[in-house]
Design a protein around this motif. Structure first.
Motif, PDB file in Angstrom:
ATOM      1  N   ARG A   1       0.825  -1.211   0.000  1.00  0.00           N
ATOM      2  CA  ARG A   1       0.000   0.000   0.000  1.00  0.00           C
ATOM      3  C   ARG A   1       0.856   1.257   0.000  1.00  0.00           C
ATOM      4  NH1 ARG A   1      -3.527  -1.949  -2.361  1.00  0.00           N
ATOM      5  NH2 ARG A   1      -4.903  -0.206  -1.894  1.00  0.00           N
TER       6      ARG A   1
ATOM      7  N   GLY B   1      -4.262   1.369  -8.191  1.00  0.00           N
ATOM      8  CA  GLY B   1      -4.722   1.141  -6.829  1.00  0.00           C
ATOM      9  C   GLY B   1      -3.819   0.217  -6.030  1.00  0.00           C
TER      10      GLY B   1
ATOM     11  N   LYS C   1      -1.429   3.078  -2.304  1.00  0.00           N
ATOM     12  CA  LYS C   1      -2.185   4.255  -1.865  1.00  0.00           C
ATOM     13  C   LYS C   1      -1.266   5.459  -1.752  1.00  0.00           C
ATOM     14  CE  LYS C   1      -5.927   1.939   0.621  1.00  0.00           C
ATOM     15  NZ  LYS C   1      -6.595   1.732   1.925  1.00  0.00           N
ATOM     16  N   LYS C   2       0.021   5.184  -1.541  1.00  0.00           N
ATOM     17  CA  LYS C   2       0.993   6.258  -1.410  1.00  0.00           C
ATOM     18  C   LYS C   2       2.291   5.816  -2.076  1.00  0.00           C
ATOM     19  CE  LYS C   2       0.968   8.343   2.494  1.00  0.00           C
ATOM     20  NZ  LYS C   2       0.276   9.576   2.059  1.00  0.00           N
TER      21      LYS C   2
ATOM     22  N   ASP D   1      -0.390  12.021  -1.758  1.00  0.00           N
ATOM     23  CA  ASP D   1      -0.369  10.716  -2.422  1.00  0.00           C
ATOM     24  C   ASP D   1       1.015  10.355  -2.952  1.00  0.00           C
ATOM     25  OD1 ASP D   1      -3.334  10.297  -2.318  1.00  0.00           O
ATOM     26  OD2 ASP D   1      -3.275  12.127  -3.521  1.00  0.00           O
TER      27      ASP D   1
END
Length: 313
Positions: free
Chosen positions: A125, A145, A148-149, A194
């Motif tokens: 993630r 996706g 996330k970061k 992000d």
């Protein structure tokens, strides 16, 4: 200091030589003609990866045919078609060709998604990209996706180009916010962004982020050995706190203009690292051109390795 979006780009333009002391002779050679003109007009982009204009007509057909052997490799991965469509969207909005460099990123991300889905997901993630080209991998990680970061580290000149191309996509299809961090004290103040950009001279900031997966593709082979060791130190610090993985795809051996030689086997691996993948990278052995014999080997074989980083080294 923290610089968001346009301010980050302006800061990098004003500090393009900030990390030259850590730059290998390879990049000193390829960066020597780099310059920024009016309206962020960049020239001297050599060695950053492919950046052709969109393929059209018979040239587009030729590229489709030559890329087919690489696309067949993607059939082994359930997410390949998804990532392939995202890469097509990305390059279209950036007004550049979907070339082999981008296709290799598509295959790499498909491989990683396939593996981490197999182990149950929930990993990856937060992903650190050590060296990118035109923000291709960073964008695909967020568009898919899978991440996330993203924490993106690069030499200042190359990082500037990454952010400009990230912004090209963002201007057309708002995806993510981005920020540049220049002081370690501010690393804990950017959780809401992000994409977090870091200049290579500040790579030790990586220690302060909860990174699930580190990725380096074809750029450790362009770093001096002591710089490679520094990145491994960063990764091992993170791995002491959490499960963390490293995907590395680099030439087995490469010699720089000043005579420095870097070897994949000499990176500071540990016998305690859990090796998951270790082989010649199938899509990174040959490139194609429109001139016979069409497929050409790189200057040396390229290995890729995925490890779970040992906690106690």
């Amino acid at each position: 200091m923290i610089y968001t979006e346009n301010k980050a780009i302006e800061f990098l333009i004003n500090n393009l030589d900030a990390d030259d002391t850590a730059t290998s002779s390879h990049w000193k050679k390829y960066h020597k003609d780099f310059s920024v003109g009016k309206d962020f007009d960049i020239s001297g982009i050599v060695g950053f990866g492919g950046n052709s204009k969109k393929f059209r007509g018979i040239y587009k057909l030729a590229h489709i045919i030559f890329q087919n052997r690489y696309r067949r490799l993607g059939k082994d991965y359930s997410n390949f078609e998804l990532i392939d469509s995202k890469a097509s969207e990305m390059t279209k909005l950036q007004k550049r060709a979907y070339d082999l460099d981008v296709l290799r990123q598509t295959l790499t991300l498909s491989l990683l998604m396939n593996h981490f889905n197999e182990v149950g997901g929930g990993i990856g993630r937060s992903v650190a990209v050590i060296g990118d080209g035109f923000a291709s991998l960073s964008l695909l990680l967020l568009m898919s996706g899978f991440a996330k970061k993203v924490v993106l580290v690069n030499l200042s000149k190359t990082l500037l180009v990454d952010l400009l191309y990230f912004q090209k996509y963002n201007n057309k299809n708002r995806l993510a916010s981005f920020v540049l961090v220049t002081e370690k004290e501010d690393s804990n103040k950017v959780k809401d962004f992000d994409l977090i950009a870091i200049q290579a001279s500040n790579h030790e900031f990586l220690k302060f982020f909860p990174i699930d997966i580190f990725i380096n593709i074809a750029s450790m082979q362009e770093m001096n050995p002591e710089v490679i060791s520094g990145y491994f130190d960063d990764m091992r610090e993170v791995a002491k706190r959490q499960d963390s993985f490293f995907y590395c795809c680099n030439r087995i051996e490469k010699t720089f203009p000043d005579g420095t030689t870097v070897r994949f086997r000499d990176y500071p691996w540990s016998s305690l690292d859990q090796v998951i993948i270790d082989e010649l990278c199938p899509w990174h052995q040959k490139y194609y051109s429109l001139k016979p014999p069409f497929y050409h080997p790189y200057d040396g074989p390229i290995q890729h390795r995925l490890i779970k980083i040992a906690k106690d080294v």
